[in-house]
Design a protein around this motif. Sequence first.
Motif, mmCIF file in Angstrom:
data_model
loop_
_atom_site.group_PDB
_atom_site.id
_atom_site.type_symbol
_atom_site.label_atom_id
_atom_site.label_comp_id
_atom_site.label_asym_id
_atom_site.label_seq_id
_atom_site.Cartn_x
_atom_site.Cartn_y
_atom_site.Cartn_z
ATOM 1 N N ARG A 253 -16.345 26.349 -10.383
ATOM 2 C CA ARG A 253 -15.231 25.522 -10.852
ATOM 3 C C ARG A 253 -15.321 24.136 -10.229
ATOM 4 O O ARG A 253 -15.164 23.974 -9.018
ATOM 5 C CB ARG A 253 -13.892 26.178 -10.490
ATOM 6 N N ARG A 254 -15.554 23.143 -11.091
ATOM 7 C CA ARG A 254 -15.642 21.759 -10.616
ATOM 8 C C ARG A 254 -14.855 20.882 -11.582
ATOM 9 O O ARG A 254 -15.248 20.697 -12.727
ATOM 10 C CB ARG A 254 -17.092 21.289 -10.553
ATOM 11 N N GLY A 255 -13.748 20.351 -11.101
ATOM 12 C CA GLY A 255 -12.909 19.518 -11.945
ATOM 13 C C GLY A 255 -12.370 20.313 -13.115
ATOM 14 O O GLY A 255 -11.879 21.424 -12.964
ATOM 15 N N ARG A 256 -12.495 19.750 -14.306
ATOM 16 C CA ARG A 256 -11.977 20.405 -15.500
ATOM 17 C C ARG A 256 -12.969 21.382 -16.113
ATOM 18 O O ARG A 256 -12.623 22.139 -17.014
ATOM 19 C CB ARG A 256 -11.603 19.345 -16.551
ATOM 20 N N ARG A 257 -14.219 21.359 -15.656
ATOM 21 C CA ARG A 257 -15.239 22.200 -16.250
ATOM 22 C C ARG A 257 -15.450 23.455 -15.417
ATOM 23 O O ARG A 257 -15.225 23.473 -14.210
ATOM 24 C CB ARG A 257 -16.563 21.445 -16.387
ATOM 25 N N ALA A 258 -15.881 24.497 -16.077
ATOM 26 C CA ALA A 258 -16.197 25.757 -15.400
ATOM 27 C C ALA A 258 -17.518 26.260 -15.953
ATOM 28 O O ALA A 258 -17.646 26.501 -17.161
ATOM 29 C CB ALA A 258 -15.095 26.786 -15.649
ATOM 30 N N THR A 259 -18.523 26.369 -15.095
ATOM 31 C CA THR A 259 -19.836 26.839 -15.518
ATOM 32 C C THR A 259 -20.109 28.197 -14.899
ATOM 33 O O THR A 259 -19.599 28.527 -13.822
ATOM 34 C CB THR A 259 -20.934 25.852 -15.116
#
Length: 297
Positions: free
Chosen positions: A52-58
């Motif tokens: 989880r980094r900022g608004r993105r989730a990889t």
Amino acid sequence: MTPTLQQLRYLVAVADCRSITAAACSVYIAQPALSRSIQSLERDLGVTLLDRRGRRATLTAEGTRVVRLARTVLDAVGAIEDVGTAGRSALRATVKVAATPALCGVIAADLVPSFVERHPEIDVRLLRHDSREALERALVDGAAELGLVHLPVDQELSAYRLQDREIVLISPPGSELPDPVPLRMLGGLRVVLPPLGTGRRTELEAMFGRLGVRPVAVAENEERTAPRTGVTEERGSLIGYRDTVSRVFHHRVEVRSFSPPLLRPVGIAHQPGPLSAAARSFLVHARHSAPAGAPAS
């Protein structure tokens, strides 16, 4: 603890949307509730599934593996549900799939025949719409159940990412341009553009605005063959998709990538809520048929 189907669906939604917030919208659940569900799954499994980094989730490596297995489980559950549906109806199933002209001749041309070969018991009606606005209306109004479309789509719809299409520069032979072409070089470049007011021109103008460049339009025409003619007559370059070059151009042209690359995602959209058995089968086939190397969901 055994993962629940709900947890698996939520995780797959995050993989599809690449954002926890967008995933929550796609499955009609509050974002905090979806986050808690996935965090609970991570605790039960003892692994981290999302970065989880900022608004993105990889997905992490473990997350990628779990999503792959989750899709298999969810597809199997859908197939079991289909058994009951098939038993209740002897009618031949039909799924209506809408697509814009740009995708009818590329994605749909491969996807529909391969699906029909695998599912001869299902008829596919491919409905062509001249604009993405008309396509989205068809989905909202129920005229079509699925739509092949460039992402993102209207917030009223759910969507699954299938692959990325590369946007390239198509130029006459002998064009003295570097390969790849720096995006800044689009500023002042002689290009053949669709006419003002068309959907494709609006999309290109929006892209130019985001990139901060202003090409020089050397030709505008309502005819669909005009862009191709403009390039082959060496009037200017054309901005198009790599997967259409061999099909559209019968004369030799030069094709260059941009630097950094320009990619546009393609997906399948539908109204939120349950799909018919035929539509679910088409969606599963589309996901599994995404080209190798494409960032499919």
